[in-house]
Scaffold this motif. Structure first.
Motif, PDB file in Angstrom:
ATOM      1  N   PHE A  54       0.532  -0.765  -0.058  1.00  0.00           N
ATOM      2  CA  PHE A  54      -0.204  -0.140  -0.124  1.00  0.00           C
ATOM      3  C   PHE A  54       1.249   1.138  -0.135  1.00  0.00           C
ATOM      4  O   PHE A  54       0.564   2.689  -0.597  1.00  0.00           O
ATOM      5  CB  PHE A  54      -0.478  -0.193   1.849  1.00  0.00           C
ATOM      6  N   LEU A  55       2.386   1.446   0.426  1.00  0.00           N
ATOM      7  CA  LEU A  55       2.854   2.244   0.134  1.00  0.00           C
ATOM      8  C   LEU A  55       3.703   2.721  -0.992  1.00  0.00           C
ATOM      9  O   LEU A  55       4.217   3.852  -1.407  1.00  0.00           O
ATOM     10  CB  LEU A  55       3.816   2.185   1.128  1.00  0.00           C
ATOM     11  N   ARG A  56       3.327   1.568  -1.825  1.00  0.00           N
ATOM     12  CA  ARG A  56       4.388   2.159  -3.414  1.00  0.00           C
ATOM     13  C   ARG A  56       3.632   2.829  -4.523  1.00  0.00           C
ATOM     14  O   ARG A  56       2.241   3.254  -4.318  1.00  0.00           O
ATOM     15  CB  ARG A  56       3.660   0.245  -3.729  1.00  0.00           C
ATOM     16  N   ASN A  57       4.380   3.794  -4.453  1.00  0.00           N
ATOM     17  CA  ASN A  57       4.205   5.599  -5.146  1.00  0.00           C
ATOM     18  C   ASN A  57       3.474   5.840  -4.102  1.00  0.00           C
ATOM     19  O   ASN A  57       2.870   7.204  -4.562  1.00  0.00           O
ATOM     20  CB  ASN A  57       3.579   5.482  -6.441  1.00  0.00           C
ATOM     21  N   ARG A  58       3.471   5.824  -2.872  1.00  0.00           N
ATOM     22  CA  ARG A  58       2.703   6.109  -1.268  1.00  0.00           C
ATOM     23  C   ARG A  58       4.105   6.818  -0.745  1.00  0.00           C
ATOM     24  O   ARG A  58       4.772   6.569  -0.978  1.00  0.00           O
ATOM     25  CB  ARG A  58       1.433   6.256  -1.402  1.00  0.00           C
ATOM     26  N   TRP A  59       3.335   7.587  -0.266  1.00  0.00           N
ATOM     27  CA  TRP A  59       4.755   9.537   0.623  1.00  0.00           C
ATOM     28  C   TRP A  59       4.291   8.822   2.521  1.00  0.00           C
ATOM     29  O   TRP A  59       3.395   9.498   1.928  1.00  0.00           O
ATOM     30  CB  TRP A  59       5.817  10.160   0.237  1.00  0.00           C
ATOM     31  N   LEU A  60       5.112   8.462   3.260  1.00  0.00           N
ATOM     32  CA  LEU A  60       5.114   8.920   4.875  1.00  0.00           C
ATOM     33  C   LEU A  60       5.642  10.127   5.109  1.00  0.00           C
ATOM     34  O   LEU A  60       6.573   9.711   5.093  1.00  0.00           O
ATOM     35  CB  LEU A  60       4.349   7.260   4.775  1.00  0.00           C
ATOM     36  N   LEU A  61       5.484  11.073   5.703  1.00  0.00           N
ATOM     37  CA  LEU A  61       5.638  11.855   6.205  1.00  0.00           C
ATOM     38  C   LEU A  61       5.925  11.102   7.695  1.00  0.00           C
ATOM     39  O   LEU A  61       4.939  11.553   8.557  1.00  0.00           O
ATOM     40  CB  LEU A  61       5.398  13.050   6.167  1.00  0.00           C
ATOM     41  N   VAL A  62       6.988  11.425   8.367  1.00  0.00           N
ATOM     42  CA  VAL A  62       7.157  11.196  10.253  1.00  0.00           C
ATOM     43  C   VAL A  62       7.962  12.586  10.615  1.00  0.00           C
ATOM     44  O   VAL A  62       8.915  12.080  10.117  1.00  0.00           O
ATOM     45  CB  VAL A  62       7.916   9.262  10.248  1.00  0.00           C
ATOM     46  N   LYS A  63       7.172  12.465  11.572  1.00  0.00           N
ATOM     47  CA  LYS A  63       7.822  13.839  11.995  1.00  0.00           C
ATOM     48  C   LYS A  63       7.644  13.821  13.580  1.00  0.00           C
ATOM     49  O   LYS A  63       6.842  13.411  14.403  1.00  0.00           O
ATOM     50  CB  LYS A  63       7.404  15.222  11.392  1.00  0.00           C
ATOM     51  N   ILE A  64       9.217  14.171  14.037  1.00  0.00           N
ATOM     52  CA  ILE A  64       9.265  14.440  15.206  1.00  0.00           C
ATOM     53  C   ILE A  64       9.407  15.169  16.015  1.00  0.00           C
ATOM     54  O   ILE A  64      10.554  16.370  15.186  1.00  0.00           O
ATOM     55  CB  ILE A  64      10.431  13.265  15.767  1.00  0.00           C
ATOM     56  N   ASN A  65       8.727  16.446  16.255  1.00  0.00           N
ATOM     57  CA  ASN A  65       8.538  17.104  16.469  1.00  0.00           C
ATOM     58  C   ASN A  65       9.425  17.832  17.435  1.00  0.00           C
ATOM     59  O   ASN A  65       9.679  19.141  17.153  1.00  0.00           O
ATOM     60  CB  ASN A  65       6.736  18.246  16.978  1.00  0.00           C
ATOM     61  N   ASP A  66       9.539  17.420  18.719  1.00  0.00           N
ATOM     62  CA  ASP A  66      10.140  17.957  20.384  1.00  0.00           C
ATOM     63  C   ASP A  66      11.945  18.454  19.455  1.00  0.00           C
ATOM     64  O   ASP A  66      12.230  18.420  20.017  1.00  0.00           O
ATOM     65  CB  ASP A  66       9.659  17.458  20.897  1.00  0.00           C
ATOM     66  N   LEU A  67      12.098  17.385  18.304  1.00  0.00           N
ATOM     67  CA  LEU A  67      13.016  17.122  18.142  1.00  0.00           C
ATOM     68  C   LEU A  67      13.750  18.129  16.088  1.00  0.00           C
ATOM     69  O   LEU A  67      14.690  18.081  15.872  1.00  0.00           O
ATOM     70  CB  LEU A  67      13.976  15.742  17.335  1.00  0.00           C
ATOM     71  N   ASP A  68      12.987  18.764  15.862  1.00  0.00           N
ATOM     72  CA  ASP A  68      12.409  19.334  14.659  1.00  0.00           C
ATOM     73  C   ASP A  68      12.945  17.885  13.451  1.00  0.00           C
ATOM     74  O   ASP A  68      13.985  18.206  12.926  1.00  0.00           O
ATOM     75  CB  ASP A  68      13.048  20.245  14.818  1.00  0.00           C
ATOM     76  N   LEU A  69      12.765  16.559  13.411  1.00  0.00           N
ATOM     77  CA  LEU A  69      12.925  15.842  12.464  1.00  0.00           C
ATOM     78  C   LEU A  69      12.521  15.283  11.688  1.00  0.00           C
ATOM     79  O   LEU A  69      10.900  15.052  12.775  1.00  0.00           O
ATOM     80  CB  LEU A  69      13.151  14.645  13.584  1.00  0.00           C
ATOM     81  N   SER A  70      12.368  14.850  10.383  1.00  0.00           N
ATOM     82  CA  SER A  70      10.844  14.364   9.053  1.00  0.00           C
ATOM     83  C   SER A  70      12.197  13.642   8.905  1.00  0.00           C
ATOM     84  O   SER A  70      12.978  13.908   7.928  1.00  0.00           O
ATOM     85  CB  SER A  70      10.843  15.188   9.350  1.00  0.00           C
TER      86      SER A  70
END
Length: 163
Positions: A54-70
C-alpha cells in the motif's frame, strides 16, 4: 539570585530527547543508511509478504516535533524502503519523541496515542490507518535481540519517567 534548577523528575522526562538531539546534526545520508537497515529488519516479514504494498508510489512523512526531525518513506523497487529528507507526502504522522518510543516499544496502544492526539495523522487518513495497522501488527519477537532490548529499555524508561 539564581533560578532554581529543574526538578530531577523534569530532567528525567527530558532525557530521551536530550540523548536523541545529536541525531539532528547527523547528515541525512548517514541517517538514511542507519534507518533503512533498521526498518528493513523491523518490516522484513511485512515486506516479504507484500503487506507494505500500500506504500508503493505513496509517501509517508514522519515528524518528530520536539526534535524538529522528519523523514519521508515509501516502498521502492524490489520492496526496498525508500527514505528522503524532503518532498511531497500523502499522509503524515507526527508527535513527540516519547510518543514514538512508547509506540515502538508497545508500551502504549496505538489507538490511545492517536485518539488522545499525542500522535497525529494528517492527509490521507485511510493510508495513515494502514500504516498504523501495519505497525500494530508487527511481531517484536522477530527483531534482533539488540533492537528488542533497546526498544524495551527505552519504552520502560519513558513509561516510568516521562508519563
Amino acid at each position: 539570585m539564581f533560578p532554581r534548577p529543574p526538578s530531577p523528575a523534569k530532567l528525567y522526562a527530558q532525557l530521551p530527547r536530550v540523548l536523541a538531539k545529536p541525531l539532528t546534526h547527523v547528515p541525512f545520508m548517514a541517517q538514511r543508511f542507519g534507518m533503512t537497515k533498521v526498518l528493513q529488519q523491523v518490516f522484513k516479514e511485512s515486506l516479504e509478504s507484500g503487506e507494505c504494498e500500500f506504500l508503493r508510489n505513496r509517501w509517508l512523512l514522519v515528524k518528530i516535533n520536539d526534535l524538529d526531525l522528519s523523514w519521508y518513506f515509501s516502498l521502492g523497487p524490489n520492496d526496498s524502503i525508500l527514505l528522503q529528507p524532503s518532498g511531497r507526502h500523502d499522509v503524515s504522522i507526527s508527535g513527540n519523541l516519547n510518543e514514538f518510543i512508547l509506540l515502538a516499544a508497545r508500551k502504549e496502544d496505538p489507538d490511545t496515542l492517536f485518539f488522545q492526539r499525542r500522535l497525529l495523522i494528517e492527509g490521507d487518513t485511510e493510508l495513515g490507518l494502514e500504516v498504523k495497522n501495519l505497525i500494530d501488527a508487527l511481531d517484536t519477537n522477530e527483531l534482533s535481540n539488540e533492537l528488542r532490548f533497546l526498544l524495551s529499555s527505552a519504552g520502560e524508561y519513558v513509561s516510568i519517567f516521562a508519563s
